[in-house]
Design a protein around this motif. Structure first.
Motif, PDB file in Angstrom:
ATOM      1  N   LEU A  55      33.120  12.712  68.289  1.00  0.00           N
ATOM      2  CA  LEU A  55      31.928  12.220  67.594  1.00  0.00           C
ATOM      3  C   LEU A  55      30.803  13.248  67.622  1.00  0.00           C
ATOM      4  O   LEU A  55      29.998  13.302  66.694  1.00  0.00           O
ATOM      5  CB  LEU A  55      31.442  10.914  68.222  1.00  0.00           C
ATOM      6  N   THR A  58      31.619  15.271  64.605  1.00  0.00           N
ATOM      7  CA  THR A  58      31.653  14.519  63.360  1.00  0.00           C
ATOM      8  C   THR A  58      30.291  13.998  62.932  1.00  0.00           C
ATOM      9  O   THR A  58      29.943  14.029  61.752  1.00  0.00           O
ATOM     10  CB  THR A  58      32.640  13.338  63.483  1.00  0.00           C
ATOM     11  N   MET A  59      29.493  13.507  63.878  1.00  0.00           N
ATOM     12  CA  MET A  59      28.220  12.874  63.515  1.00  0.00           C
ATOM     13  C   MET A  59      27.236  13.832  62.833  1.00  0.00           C
ATOM     14  O   MET A  59      26.629  13.447  61.837  1.00  0.00           O
ATOM     15  CB  MET A  59      27.590  12.189  64.724  1.00  0.00           C
ATOM     16  N   ALA A  62      28.531  14.192  59.313  1.00  0.00           N
ATOM     17  CA  ALA A  62      28.323  12.964  58.553  1.00  0.00           C
ATOM     18  C   ALA A  62      26.860  12.815  58.146  1.00  0.00           C
ATOM     19  O   ALA A  62      26.563  12.391  57.018  1.00  0.00           O
ATOM     20  CB  ALA A  62      28.769  11.761  59.376  1.00  0.00           C
ATOM     21  N   LYS A  63      25.961  13.174  59.032  1.00  0.00           N
ATOM     22  CA  LYS A  63      24.526  13.047  58.736  1.00  0.00           C
ATOM     23  C   LYS A  63      24.139  13.945  57.557  1.00  0.00           C
ATOM     24  O   LYS A  63      23.478  13.496  56.624  1.00  0.00           O
ATOM     25  CB  LYS A  63      23.709  13.393  59.976  1.00  0.00           C
ATOM     26  N   PRO A  68      27.624   7.156  55.764  1.00  0.00           N
ATOM     27  CA  PRO A  68      27.071   6.118  56.643  1.00  0.00           C
ATOM     28  C   PRO A  68      27.786   6.102  57.999  1.00  0.00           C
ATOM     29  O   PRO A  68      29.014   6.152  58.075  1.00  0.00           O
ATOM     30  CB  PRO A  68      27.332   4.824  55.873  1.00  0.00           C
ATOM     31  N   THR A  69      27.008   6.038  59.061  1.00  0.00           N
ATOM     32  CA  THR A  69      27.555   6.063  60.416  1.00  0.00           C
ATOM     33  C   THR A  69      28.545   4.930  60.637  1.00  0.00           C
ATOM     34  O   THR A  69      29.588   5.129  61.265  1.00  0.00           O
ATOM     35  CB  THR A  69      26.418   5.998  61.447  1.00  0.00           C
ATOM     36  N   ASP A  70      28.250   3.742  60.101  1.00  0.00           N
ATOM     37  CA  ASP A  70      29.181   2.638  60.299  1.00  0.00           C
ATOM     38  C   ASP A  70      30.534   2.918  59.650  1.00  0.00           C
ATOM     39  O   ASP A  70      31.571   2.478  60.140  1.00  0.00           O
ATOM     40  CB  ASP A  70      28.591   1.308  59.834  1.00  0.00           C
ATOM     41  N   ILE A  72      31.917   5.916  59.464  1.00  0.00           N
ATOM     42  CA  ILE A  72      32.596   6.838  60.382  1.00  0.00           C
ATOM     43  C   ILE A  72      33.191   6.050  61.548  1.00  0.00           C
ATOM     44  O   ILE A  72      34.346   6.260  61.938  1.00  0.00           O
ATOM     45  CB  ILE A  72      31.627   7.930  60.889  1.00  0.00           C
ATOM     46  N   VAL A  73      32.425   5.128  62.102  1.00  0.00           N
ATOM     47  CA  VAL A  73      32.922   4.303  63.210  1.00  0.00           C
ATOM     48  C   VAL A  73      34.137   3.504  62.758  1.00  0.00           C
ATOM     49  O   VAL A  73      35.147   3.445  63.467  1.00  0.00           O
ATOM     50  CB  VAL A  73      31.807   3.382  63.761  1.00  0.00           C
ATOM     51  N   GLU A  92      27.891   3.226  69.759  1.00  0.00           N
ATOM     52  CA  GLU A  92      27.341   3.609  68.451  1.00  0.00           C
ATOM     53  C   GLU A  92      27.096   2.373  67.580  1.00  0.00           C
ATOM     54  O   GLU A  92      26.067   2.268  66.920  1.00  0.00           O
ATOM     55  CB  GLU A  92      28.304   4.580  67.751  1.00  0.00           C
ATOM     56  N   LEU A  96      23.500   1.021  66.149  1.00  0.00           N
ATOM     57  CA  LEU A  96      23.271   0.720  64.731  1.00  0.00           C
ATOM     58  C   LEU A  96      22.859  -0.739  64.504  1.00  0.00           C
ATOM     59  O   LEU A  96      22.605  -1.132  63.377  1.00  0.00           O
ATOM     60  CB  LEU A  96      24.547   0.991  63.921  1.00  0.00           C
TER      61      LEU A  96
END
Length: 179
Positions: A55, A58-59, A62-63, A68-70, A72-73, A92, A96
């Motif tokens: 993460l 990846t985060m 992704a940003k 959207p972070t959700d 990715i999760v 995470e 959120l």
């Protein structure tokens, strides 16, 4: 199956990152400069050589790519079943403020084949108990109790439920229910 950036119908995290990167008209080098993630790492993720990037890598990608972070999760809970990763994803989801996502991650934690079910239930229960956010406690306790009951772990489910109920009403926990 038609691939869509909006529905995230992809096989890997690399597929998602590549689609979003191309949609953003960025080269791997440009993305690397914007995120601080080495371009070789990004290339390996996109081509599938690195199937489960952390993460922490990846985060930032992704940003910058506005994923959207959700999402990715959601993708991670489908491909990575390691308890440590799943607990990170649960953190995470809580960050959120996404209760349904947190409940799905909690379910995945209990289903992971990497650790014994009782141990996972205990770890998840302790994790939930340490949270002061009641919006997450009830749904996550419900996941634990439902999982336990469906698998015949009734005593443990009752024990956990009763202890939680006592805590909710600020009653002392009898020794029978101590964990």
């Amino acid at each position: 199956m038609k691939e869509s950036v909006h529905t995230l119908e992809f096989a890997t995290i690399g597929d998602v990152l590549k689609k979003y990167r191309k949609q953003s008209n960025l080269s791997i080098s440009q993305l690397a400069r914007l995120t601080g993630v080495h371009k070789g790492v990004i290339a390996k993720i996109e081509n599938g050589s690195t199937r489960r990037p952390g993460l922490k890598i990846t985060m930032p990608l992704a940003k910058v790519l506005n994923i959207p972070t959700d999402k990715i999760v959601e993708l991670y809970i489908e491909i990575d079943k390691r308890p440590e990763v799943l607990f990170g994803l649960l953190n995470e989801a809580i960050r959120l403020f996404n209760v349904p996502l947190a409940a799905r991650v909690a379910q995945r934690i209990l289903e992971t084949p990497y650790e014994e079910s009782y141990s996972l239930m205990e770890r998840l229960y302790n994790f939930v108990s340490s949270s002061s956010d009641l919006r997450f406690q009830l749904p996550l306790y419900h996941v634990i109790i439902k999982y336990a009951r469906e698998r015949g772990m009734l005593f443990l489910a009752s024990k956990k439920c009763s202890k939680w109920q006592l805590k909710m009403y600020h009653l002392p926990t009898p020794k029978l229910f101590t964990v």
